[in-house]
Design a protein around this motif. Structure first.
Motif: not given
Length: 377
Positions: A288-289, A284-286, A225, A241, A322, A250, A281-282
């Motif tokens: 994917a980053s 998967d977000t990490v 970000d 991230t 992810a 997250l 979701r948490a």
């Protein structure tokens, strides 16, 4: 060869070096006379002339290998075989930099006193940002601009040992490239997640250290970000991230004091109780980053292989789909058919210390260093 192929025979060493048996005999005689390499009889295997196994000489040169992590420190020694022997350690960092480095210096003094005529260098791994022999940023402790050369301050005044300083992720990558999952691979990209993310590009077994030893700070490229300020002073750092602080945010939990311990605990809890929607979701977000960032670095460096260390492996395992989707999506089109494999490292938490030992051994086994060693012997 003695380091990378423990138990190698004289015959195999000669073949690997591409020299005749007579030349190998002469070379090994010189190394044995100089207390560098020793030989022991190999186990008998049928008829034929017996051969010998090569090993580090019991009176050979040593390097003191040390590591400073976000939670503690270890100091040990290693011969040219590269296997560190731990002599002293602390599981917690007590006090300010002066006290911590003073305790490590005491341990180094004790090792040197016990092996005074054999120690040739000190090699240090640090979980922080390095510039020459200074720790310029150690975010987890709030330390800045710490002089690491003081580690040898307790040695006798007539002793002048070189102090080699490297980032933990860089040295862990060196260990994986030399004796780990990427052994024999030409170009390797190593990524390690801890309190942030770092890594190294290793080409032909040699890591890119940069002009001042600060290369591989991949966690501070702007993959994140762009409105967020990192403790390093830059905006948009990728590391914000993928570490434990990102995971806690997250999950809607308070920022942990120790992001590494927190991440391990959360992963263990999720595996035990299952991933609810928030946890899925948490992670998967990490994940994917992590995957998309690695793809960007692959596009930059064109490695044969990517290796993972620290928390990168369990974070990927917690979000495999992810991660894989983000990694593939981030690659340039011509790379998608045969993307560089992303594999787990094998040295785990010992990678940085092993890498420090290997770097020190490289330093003390150059032609000039060995000539000086043998002359002094």
């Amino acid at each position: 060869m003695v380091r990378e192929r423990p138990g190698i025979t004289r015959t195999a060493a000669a073949a690997g070096l591409g020299i005749r048996s007579g030349a190998a005999t002469e070379l090994l005689a010189r190394l044995r006379e100089g207390d560098v390499v020793d030989e022991t009889p190999a186990p008998a295997q049928g008829r034929g002339r017996p051969t010998t196994i090569l090993r580090p000489h019991p009176r050979g040169p040593l390097v003191i290998a040390a590591e400073l992590t976000v939670t503690g420190w270890r100091v040990g020694h290693a011969d040219i075989g590269g296997e560190p022997v731990i002599d002293a350690q602390a599981t917690r960092l007590q006090g300010d930099p002066e006290r911590v480095l003073g305790d490590m210096a005491d341990a180094i003094r004790e090792i040197h006193a016990h092996h005074a005529d054999r120690v040739r260098a000190v090699s240090l791994s640090v979980a922080g940002t390095i510039s020459d022999d200074r720790l310029v940023q150690f975010s987890s402790r709030g330390w800045r601009d710490v002089d690491l050369s003081r580690l040898t301050a307790q040695l006798p005044t007539d002793v002048d040992l070189p102090v080699l300083v490297g980032n933990d992720a860089t040295l862990a990558g060196l260990a994986e490239a030399r004796t780990g999952s990427a052994r024999g691979v030409g170009t390797v990209l190593h990524l390690m997640v801890g309190a942030g993310i770092g890594g190294a590009l290793i080409v032909g077994g040699v890591p890119a250290m940069g002009a001042h030893g600060g290369a591989g700070e991949y966690g501070h490229v702007p993959f994140g970000d762009r409105t967020r300020l990192c403790p390093c002073g830059a905006y948009g750092c990728w590391g914000l991230t993928v570490d434990g602080l990102a995971l806690a945010a997250l999950l809607g939990e308070r920022p942990p004091r120790n992001p590494i311990t927190y991440t391990r605990r959360v992963i263990t809890r999720a595996r035990r109780t299952g991933f609810d929607d928030v946890a899925r979701r948490a992670f998967d977000t990490v994940g994917a980053s992590l995957g998309s960032g690695i793809a960007g670095l692959v596009n930059i460096h064109d490695p044969d292989m990517v290796t993972l260390g620290g928390l990168a492996t369990p974070l990927r395992d917690a979000a495999v789909t992810a991660f894989d989707e983000a990694y593939l999506a981030g690659l340039m089109a011509f790379r998608k058919q045969a993307p560089p494999p992303v594999v787990d490292g094998v040295h785990g938490e010992d990678g940085p210390l092993r890498g420090a030992a290997i770097r020190g051994i490289d330093h003390i086994t150059t032609a000039d260093a060995l000539a000086l060693w043998i002359e002094r012997r």
